[in-house]
Scaffold this motif. Structure first.
Motif, PDB file in Angstrom:
ATOM      1  N   UNK A   2       0.970  -1.081   0.131  1.00 30.81           N
ATOM      2  CA  UNK A   2      -0.109  -0.232   0.065  1.00 30.81           C
ATOM      3  C   UNK A   2       0.844   1.355  -0.008  1.00 30.81           C
ATOM      4  N   UNK A   3       2.095   0.990   0.576  1.00 29.67           N
ATOM      5  CA  UNK A   3       2.891   2.397   0.420  1.00 29.67           C
ATOM      6  C   UNK A   3       3.301   2.859  -0.875  1.00 29.67           C
ATOM      7  N   UNK A   4       3.332   1.975  -1.761  1.00 30.93           N
ATOM      8  CA  UNK A   4       3.360   2.324  -3.159  1.00 30.93           C
ATOM      9  C   UNK A   4       2.006   2.539  -3.939  1.00 30.93           C
ATOM     10  N   UNK A   5       1.182   1.658  -3.734  1.00 36.55           N
ATOM     11  CA  UNK A   5      -0.156   1.634  -4.414  1.00 36.55           C
ATOM     12  C   UNK A   5      -1.025   3.271  -4.082  1.00 36.55           C
ATOM     13  N   UNK A   6      -0.772   3.659  -2.915  1.00 33.37           N
ATOM     14  CA  UNK A   6      -1.614   4.638  -2.597  1.00 33.37           C
ATOM     15  C   UNK A   6      -1.080   5.997  -3.337  1.00 33.37           C
ATOM     16  N   UNK A   7       0.132   5.944  -3.686  1.00 29.67           N
ATOM     17  CA  UNK A   7       0.487   6.838  -4.717  1.00 29.67           C
ATOM     18  C   UNK A   7       0.314   7.033  -5.907  1.00 29.67           C
ATOM     19  N   UNK A   8      -0.355   6.147  -6.397  1.00 28.42           N
ATOM     20  CA  UNK A   8      -0.634   5.786  -7.990  1.00 28.42           C
ATOM     21  C   UNK A   8      -1.863   6.135  -8.103  1.00 28.42           C
ATOM     22  N   UNK A   9      -2.328   6.763  -9.430  1.00 30.25           N
ATOM     23  CA  UNK A   9      -3.576   7.170  -9.771  1.00 30.25           C
ATOM     24  C   UNK A   9      -4.464   5.971  -9.707  1.00 30.25           C
ATOM     25  N   UNK A  10      -5.731   5.987  -9.138  1.00 32.34           N
ATOM     26  CA  UNK A  10      -6.378   4.771  -9.332  1.00 32.34           C
ATOM     27  C   UNK A  10      -6.548   4.096 -10.752  1.00 32.34           C
ATOM     28  N   UNK A  11      -6.795   5.026 -11.679  1.00 35.60           N
ATOM     29  CA  UNK A  11      -6.873   4.606 -13.163  1.00 35.60           C
ATOM     30  C   UNK A  11      -5.878   3.621 -13.567  1.00 35.60           C
ATOM     31  N   UNK A  12      -4.611   4.010 -13.112  1.00 35.24           N
ATOM     32  CA  UNK A  12      -3.540   3.034 -13.561  1.00 35.24           C
ATOM     33  C   UNK A  12      -3.534   1.579 -13.012  1.00 35.24           C
ATOM     34  N   UNK A  13      -4.573   1.390 -11.750  1.00 33.10           N
ATOM     35  CA  UNK A  13      -4.780   0.062 -11.126  1.00 33.10           C
ATOM     36  C   UNK A  13      -5.838  -0.625 -11.504  1.00 33.10           C
ATOM     37  N   UNK A  14      -6.684  -0.011 -12.307  1.00 32.95           N
ATOM     38  CA  UNK A  14      -7.999  -0.873 -12.770  1.00 32.95           C
ATOM     39  C   UNK A  14      -7.541  -1.988 -13.642  1.00 32.95           C
ATOM     40  N   UNK A  15      -8.334  -3.051 -13.553  1.00 33.13           N
ATOM     41  CA  UNK A  15      -7.942  -4.018 -14.425  1.00 33.13           C
ATOM     42  C   UNK A  15      -6.934  -4.705 -13.923  1.00 33.13           C
ATOM     43  N   UNK A  16      -6.031  -5.202 -14.550  1.00 34.46           N
ATOM     44  CA  UNK A  16      -4.687  -5.880 -14.233  1.00 34.46           C
ATOM     45  C   UNK A  16      -3.534  -4.736 -14.210  1.00 34.46           C
ATOM     46  N   UNK A  17      -3.252  -3.943 -13.268  1.00 35.38           N
ATOM     47  CA  UNK A  17      -2.168  -3.065 -13.197  1.00 35.38           C
ATOM     48  C   UNK A  17      -0.900  -3.632 -13.452  1.00 35.38           C
ATOM     49  N   UNK A  18      -0.099  -2.902 -14.185  1.00 34.23           N
ATOM     50  CA  UNK A  18       1.182  -3.169 -14.556  1.00 34.23           C
ATOM     51  C   UNK A  18       2.271  -2.609 -13.790  1.00 34.23           C
ATOM     52  N   UNK A  19       3.195  -3.140 -13.034  1.00 34.33           N
ATOM     53  CA  UNK A  19       4.137  -2.551 -12.068  1.00 34.33           C
ATOM     54  C   UNK A  19       5.040  -1.668 -12.666  1.00 34.33           C
ATOM     55  N   UNK A  20       5.680  -1.862 -13.731  1.00 38.40           N
ATOM     56  CA  UNK A  20       6.468  -0.952 -14.333  1.00 38.40           C
ATOM     57  C   UNK A  20       5.659   0.376 -15.018  1.00 38.40           C
TER      58      UNK A  20
END
Length: 265
Positions: free
Chosen positions: A128-146
């Motif tokens: 979550x320390x990384x995920x919470x900094x990312x726009x939720x739109x980039x996390x929809x579906x299958x998010x790509x880490x890179x």
């Protein structure tokens, strides 16, 4: 006089591609595999059809990933040699359970499970320390880490020394794209290069010569510093398991370690 070629096989061009990707001549491969360069030439031009055992032998010598070995088998007219299951399939339930234990057991430090294209399959709570900094739109579906790392609405604005960190990620992805059978990696690389250019970062820069590259984040709760390791399964015989990896992050200073223990310990 024309040279006859065997119909219905794409094995030759595919073998040539893998040989060239490994930067080997026909003579080099022939010496390593104990096969004559003449026979390799016949295989690459379609004048000879390989046996099933020859396909597997050359795949091993060329260090072709399991997905690529299956592609070579099919191109030569044979059934795939390796299975490919989803991680949710019953056949991989024991392995998935073990991978989940690795993720959970790594807390309070972050860890993510990714597939061969760097899509996030699973993560532990501390990620979550990384995920919470990312726009939720980039996390929809299958998010790509890179993608989430270098996208302008991802981690990128929060990373200190972004140019050096981007150089590290791009260099790693270039190496992987060169060796992997997953063609989508090249498209992902082109996308990440575009993000770097838009940010004024040289996508061809070489990472600095360090023992470990730290990931320094400007987090709302204060600066956090990590280093990471990547683990893969040993001797996998399934395409999916050949491609998955666990990236585990560790606190690189005492302040980060205290923060992680307080929040996720």
């Amino acid at each position: 006089m024309t040279t006859a070629t065997l119909p219905g096989t794409a094995f030759g061009p595919l073998l040539r591609e893998w040989r060239q990707r490994r930067r080997l001549t026909q003579l080099d491969l022939g010496l390593a595999a104990a096969v004559s360069a003449r026979h390799l030439s016949f295989l690459e031009t379609g004048r000879s059809r390989p046996s099933r055992e020859m396909v597997l032998h050359l795949s091993e010598e060329l260090d072709v990933p399991l997905r690529g070995r299956n592609e070579l088998m099919i191109a030569a007219g044979y059934a795939p040699a390796y299975t490919e299951h989803g991680l949710a399939d019953d056949e991989l339930s024991d392995v998935r359970r073990s991978l989940d234990q690795i993720l959970t057991g790594h807390e309070p430090n972050p860890a993510v499970l990714v597939d061969g294209s760097w899509n996030m399959v699973s993560a532990n709570r501390a990620a979550a320390v990384f995920v919470e900094l990312v726009d939720p739109a980039l996390l929809s579906g299958t998010p790509n880490v890179l993608r989430a790392s270098l996208h302008p609405r991802g981690l990128a604005p929060h990373v200190e020394d972004l140019a050096e960190y981007a150089a590290h990620l791009l260099a790693r992805l270039r190496r992987q794209a060169e060796r992997a059978a997953t063609t989508g990696l090249r498209a992902l690389l082109a996308e990440l290069v575009g993000y770097c250019r838009d940010a004024g970062i040289d996508p061809n820069a070489h990472p600095r010569d360090r023992i470990v590259l730290p990931l320094r984040l400007r987090h709302p709760d204060g600066p956090l510093t990590f280093f990471s390791t990547i683990s893969v399964l040993g001797a996998p015989l399934d395409v999916t398991l050949d491609e998955v990896a666990v990236e585990t992050f560790f606190a690189a200073d005492d302040a980060t370690a205290r923060y992680l223990r307080r929040r996720f310990g």
